[in-house]
Scaffold this motif. Structure first.
Motif, PDB file in Angstrom:
ATOM      1  N   CYS A 169      -1.734   2.975  -4.300  1.00  0.00           N
ATOM      2  CA  CYS A 169      -1.026   1.739  -5.216  1.00  0.00           C
ATOM      3  C   CYS A 169       0.108   1.118  -4.029  1.00  0.00           C
ATOM      4  O   CYS A 169       0.903   1.699  -3.723  1.00  0.00           O
ATOM      5  CB  CYS A 169      -0.736   2.445  -6.422  1.00  0.00           C
ATOM      6  N   TYR A 170      -0.370  -0.098  -3.936  1.00  0.00           N
ATOM      7  CA  TYR A 170       0.505  -0.626  -3.045  1.00  0.00           C
ATOM      8  C   TYR A 170       1.715  -1.584  -3.937  1.00  0.00           C
ATOM      9  O   TYR A 170       1.460  -1.957  -4.924  1.00  0.00           O
ATOM     10  CB  TYR A 170      -0.090  -2.129  -2.513  1.00  0.00           C
ATOM     11  N   THR A 171       2.964  -1.543  -3.108  1.00  0.00           N
ATOM     12  CA  THR A 171       4.016  -2.079  -4.476  1.00  0.00           C
ATOM     13  C   THR A 171       5.002  -2.965  -3.998  1.00  0.00           C
ATOM     14  O   THR A 171       6.041  -3.298  -4.328  1.00  0.00           O
ATOM     15  CB  THR A 171       4.882  -0.550  -4.695  1.00  0.00           C
ATOM     16  N   SER A 182      -1.025  -6.333  -1.776  1.00  0.00           N
ATOM     17  CA  SER A 182      -0.742  -5.414  -2.874  1.00  0.00           C
ATOM     18  C   SER A 182      -1.766  -5.582  -4.000  1.00  0.00           C
ATOM     19  O   SER A 182      -2.510  -4.926  -4.529  1.00  0.00           O
ATOM     20  CB  SER A 182       0.784  -5.766  -3.466  1.00  0.00           C
ATOM     21  N   ASN A 186      -4.817  -2.987  -5.113  1.00  0.00           N
ATOM     22  CA  ASN A 186      -4.762  -2.540  -6.509  1.00  0.00           C
ATOM     23  C   ASN A 186      -5.865  -2.953  -7.387  1.00  0.00           C
ATOM     24  O   ASN A 186      -6.230  -2.196  -8.130  1.00  0.00           O
ATOM     25  CB  ASN A 186      -3.292  -2.930  -7.031  1.00  0.00           C
ATOM     26  N   ILE A 253      -2.343   9.605  -6.860  1.00  0.00           N
ATOM     27  CA  ILE A 253      -1.965   8.453  -6.594  1.00  0.00           C
ATOM     28  C   ILE A 253      -0.639   8.331  -5.925  1.00  0.00           C
ATOM     29  O   ILE A 253       0.347   8.601  -6.515  1.00  0.00           O
ATOM     30  CB  ILE A 253      -2.308   7.542  -8.009  1.00  0.00           C
ATOM     31  N   ARG A 255       2.081   5.792  -3.778  1.00  0.00           N
ATOM     32  CA  ARG A 255       2.494   4.417  -3.594  1.00  0.00           C
ATOM     33  C   ARG A 255       2.749   4.061  -1.898  1.00  0.00           C
ATOM     34  O   ARG A 255       3.251   4.879  -1.308  1.00  0.00           O
ATOM     35  CB  ARG A 255       3.869   3.931  -4.139  1.00  0.00           C
ATOM     36  N   ASP A 337      -3.300  -0.811 -14.338  1.00  0.00           N
ATOM     37  CA  ASP A 337      -1.944  -1.017 -14.081  1.00  0.00           C
ATOM     38  C   ASP A 337      -1.276  -0.379 -15.051  1.00  0.00           C
ATOM     39  O   ASP A 337      -0.302   0.151 -14.521  1.00  0.00           O
ATOM     40  CB  ASP A 337      -1.697  -2.524 -13.893  1.00  0.00           C
ATOM     41  N   TYR A 341      -1.442   3.024 -12.675  1.00  0.00           N
ATOM     42  CA  TYR A 341      -0.268   2.579 -11.831  1.00  0.00           C
ATOM     43  C   TYR A 341       0.969   2.365 -12.292  1.00  0.00           C
ATOM     44  O   TYR A 341       2.024   2.138 -11.470  1.00  0.00           O
ATOM     45  CB  TYR A 341      -0.647   1.208 -11.225  1.00  0.00           C
ATOM     46  N   ALA A 344       2.821  -1.138 -11.960  1.00  0.00           N
ATOM     47  CA  ALA A 344       2.982  -1.514 -10.479  1.00  0.00           C
ATOM     48  C   ALA A 344       3.289  -2.811 -10.282  1.00  0.00           C
ATOM     49  O   ALA A 344       3.754  -3.382  -9.463  1.00  0.00           O
ATOM     50  CB  ALA A 344       2.247  -0.775  -9.529  1.00  0.00           C
ATOM     51  N   THR A 345       2.481  -3.647 -11.279  1.00  0.00           N
ATOM     52  CA  THR A 345       2.371  -5.190 -11.062  1.00  0.00           C
ATOM     53  C   THR A 345       3.325  -6.126 -11.705  1.00  0.00           C
ATOM     54  O   THR A 345       3.198  -6.006 -12.921  1.00  0.00           O
ATOM     55  CB  THR A 345       0.761  -5.736 -11.127  1.00  0.00           C
TER      56      THR A 345
END
Length: 390
Positions: A169-171, A182, A186, A253, A255, A337, A341, A344-345
């Protein structure tokens, strides 16, 4: 122009089915009970972390390693380029901040052909110091959650398992290039990798973070001969399959904070990500595995195709189908998300996700059709068929 209306409806129907099946796969995958471990003690683990010069947010990444909750022993090997004084300084500061860690800094000599110590060279240098029964390879931009090892390692106890790995999961949403990356990851990692496991055992390893037992790593040939090879994770998966073992996708998961200073850097990374497997992984796949890969990814093209169809024909049906497809994309992404996640967005960055739905599949297609040259670690490389880099 009735054919446009029919085509738009057909593409929308296919996309709705694809989104629904992927949602069902995700729901089922994450509700499965984790493997139950016996009464045996948790195995000792060696975390091998090659450190790239200029790695994003390295101090925070290392701090996450120190906060791992694990009932067994953890050895941490921080492997730096011998000439990379900046990264070494960050690693020394980390060891001073957490003096109780079983950790050390390993220095790797630069490769003559590259001028820097490449990833495999660093890993080979670190392996000579590894003492754990389990080897866990983790990149220098991965922020592991505290329970990472206890989530990952029980899957190694299952019969026939060679390696286990997680999901990214890109943050980093700090600028356009980072936000685009990201959004791309994601929107594609969970909806692509998890459903793929229902069609085939994974035939590659997601190399950000994976683990395997030391004796299995040795039996598969480890990283021998992969010094100037760009697909070490792909090749290791292929070697494991060669000795009758499978790779397993786990629900871990983690980050990733990977900063891209410009949109050009983002485009360069996109090209590398798809040139590498095109040149290295694709030649190793069976016809069935190629078909599975196509089925798992072709649906991603539909929102962009519908938008293009609406733009070219100016038909209301195509525009309506395009809007509904984006709504389906957003609905699945909002659920992922929030559910997986953990939001995360940021909402203000959702336009990047919608933009990704429209243009990223065509960027991927362009990368797959591009030449074999990439910019990598400040140099220009030619990636040969089979994965060797020059």
């Amino acid at each position: 122009m009735m054919w446009v209306d029919r085509l738009a409806r057909l593409l929308l129907l296919l996309y709705a089915a694809e989104r629904g099946l992927k949602a069902l796969a995700l729901w089922d995958f994450f509700r499965r009970p984790a493997p139950v471990r016996g009464t045996a003690a948790w195995p000792a683990v060696t975390l091998l972390q090659p450190v790239t010069q200029g790695a994003s947010n390295l101090a925070a990444v290392l701090a996450a390693r120190a906060r791992l909750h694990y009932d067994g022993r953890v050895q941490l090997l921080l492997i730096c380029d011998r000439e990379d004084a900046e990264s070494q300084a960050v690693c020394r500061a980390h060891l001073a901040e957490f003096p109780g860690l079983d950790a050390q800094i390993i220095l790797a000599a630069p490769d003559t052909a590259a001028g820097v110590a490449l990833k495999v060279t660093k890993l080979l240098a670190g392996l000579t110091h590894a003492t754990g029964a389990v080897l866990c390879f983790v990149d220098d931009d991965v922020l592991l959650p505290p329970d990472a090892l206890q989530t990952l390692l029980p899957y190694l106890d299952q019969p026939g398992v060679g390696a286990v790995f997680g999901l990214a999961c890109y943050t980093d949403w700090s600028n356009h290039g980072s936000a685009l990356m990201s959004a791309f990851v994601n929107a594609n990692a969970l909806p692509s990798y998890v459903p793929l496991t229902y069609l085939s055992d994974p035939y590659t390893i997601t190399g950000h973070c994976f683990a395997l037992r030391r004796e299995i790593f040795a039996a598969a040939g480890g990283l021998d001969g992969l010094g100037l090879h760009v697909g070490d994770d792909h090749m290791l998966a292929w070697r494991l399959q060669g000795i009758g073992l499978r790779c397993v996708q786990t629900p871990l998961i983690y980050r990733i904070e990977n900063h891209f200073a410009t949109r050009r850097a983002y485009a360069g990374q996109m090209k590398r990500w798809f040139i590498f497997p095109r040149q290295n992984l694709l030649p190793l796949l069976t016809p069935r595995q190629r078909l599975v890969s196509l089925l798992a990814s072709v649906g991603n093209l539909i929102p962009g195709l519908l938008a293009l169809l609406a733009l070219l024909t100016r038909r209301r049906s195509a525009a309506l189908a395009s809007g509904i497809s984006l709504g389906l994309f957003a609905a699945l992404m909002a659920w992922i998300d929030r559910r997986f996640y953990r939001a995360a967005t940021p909402w203000r960055h959702w336009p990047y996700l919608l933009l990704t739905a429209l243009i990223a599949p065509f960027q991927v297609l362009g990368a797959l059709l591009a030449d074999d040259q990439v910019e990598w670690r400040g140099q220009r490389w030619r990636i040969q068929r089979g994965g060797a880099a020059r």
